[in-house]
Write a protein that holds these residues in place. Structure first.
Motif: not given
Length: 384
Positions: A216-240
């Motif tokens: 990912r080159y610095w030249d290709d990044v634009t201000e205001g562009e969004e990163l992909p949304t990342m999911l965490k969960g659903p929360m479980t005691v197993t995950g903790f």
């Protein structure tokens, strides 16, 4: 000595309070290097230690986990994900001193990384109490923000990273009986997701992208562009628990070692339903105890959530990027059943000291749109 306090529903132990004497004693420690810190979970960045930490946050990036893949990168071997350093210091992870018996909630960090953490690096640290700041909160009324600074070195004496991290010391009784922040959570019906709701959320897992070897080159990044949304969960005691396996926990001990810990620190062990002193860390898997301290239920770890934010950025930046800075400010608990959606966007791109840098803003909300954590990061990228 804990006394009994009668509520309209249940009888609970009354916990120790924040006292002026305790604060005065704690202030004497500001700026004094800590020499008697607890043993870290990891002294070295071993292949297994790195992988266990990565898997504990749900990160299977081959740069951390696959030596054959990593051998073809500029590093020539696996390196540690930036947040791995949480496992090498109890202090940065929330092991606070003073105010015995007063609850501590890890609530944020400000990290700066200087060099990559290479496989088999031996990590040493220097730490001290940096400041105490008093707050008034909806969760527990009067709270004390206890801020520590930690420096991380490798076996050659190189400064790998430095961090400020903080816990809020809160009165458990006030949080349980008078705190208003989680009243609506405690009163709502148990959440059950439909298969359709889960399938919709899990599309984010199915589409999660690791930039990896694609630069990912610095030249290709634009201000205001969004990163992909990342999911965490659903929360479980197993995950903790999965996170605790990689991170090590602060107070998780068994049998004689648990007895030694509670004997050495009498204010630490809090009696469970059998009358046995048990660690305060069980708020992360013991729902009844979590309710006793005012939390909405068993909930995730603070360093875990900070690590999710850095995971979000390392996925985006790729193997040739370097995470220079990251901050996290926790705004609420994530109890069992919650999902967390991490979003980010590029705030600005700039050049500093010859480095081509991208500043990122992050926010994470739960399934009800409630703010979970705020974050920022600075990523160094290659220029074409």
């Amino acid at each position: 000595m804990q006394s009994q306090v009668q509520t309209t529903e249940e009888t609970y132990d009354e916990f120790p309070k924040i006292t002026q004497e305790g604060l005065d004693d704690l202030r004497k420690r500001i700026g004094v290097k800590i020499t008697d810190t607890a043993e870290p979970w990891n002294y070295e960045a071993t292949r297994d230690g790195i992988r266990h930490y990565a898997h504990g946050i749900g990160d299977a990036n081959p740069l951390w986990c696959d030596p054959a893949y990593a051998a073809k990168t500029k590093y020539g071997d696996v390196i540690a994900l930036p947040s791995f350093l949480f496992s090498t210091s109890r202090i940065v992870s929330g092991y606070v001193g003073g105010l015995p018996g007063v609850h501590a909630m890890w609530s944020g960090a400000d990290w700066t990384w200087h060099k990559p953490i290479r496989r088999n690096d031996v990590i040493t640290t220097q730490a001290w109490l940096k400041d105490l700041v008093e707050h008034q909160t909806r969760f527990a009324g009067r709270s004390i923000q206890q801020i520590y600074h930690v420096d991380f070195y490798n076996q050659d004496g190189d400064l790998l990273a430095e961090a400020d991290s903080w816990c809020f010391r809160t009165e458990r009784d006030h949080a349980r009986d008078k705190g208003s922040k989680y009243t609506h959570v405690r009163e709502r019906a148990l959440r059950r997701y439909s298969d359709e709701e889960l399938q919709e959320a899990f599309k984010l897992y199915a589409n999660e992208k690791v930039q990896g070897a694609t630069v990912r080159y610095w030249d290709d990044v634009t201000e205001g562009e969004e990163l992909p949304t990342m999911l965490k969960g659903p929360m479980t005691v197993t995950g903790f628990i999965a996170y605790a396996q990689g991170w090590g926990g602060l107070y998780i001990r068994a049998n004689r070692l648990a007895w030694q810990q509670s004997s050495a620190h009498p204010g630490l062990g809090i009696k469970n339903r059998f009358g046995v002193p048990d660690c305060p860390e069980r708020v992360h898997w013991d729902e009844e105890f979590a309710h006793r301290v005012g939390a909405p239920g068993a909930y995730d770890y603070g360093p875990e959530r900070c690590s999710w934010l850095t995971h979000h950025m390392t996925n985006w930046m790729g193997d040739d990027g370097f995470l220079r800075r990251a901050t996290s400010k926790i705004r609420r608990h994530n109890p069992e059943g919650d999902m967390v959606f991490i979003k980010g966007k590029v705030k600005r791109k700039y050049i500093e000291d010859g480095r081509h840098l991208v500043e990122i803003e992050q926010e994470a909300h739960n399934q009800d749109g409630e703010l979970s954590v705020l974050g920022t990061g600075v990523v160094e990228l290659l220029k074409r």
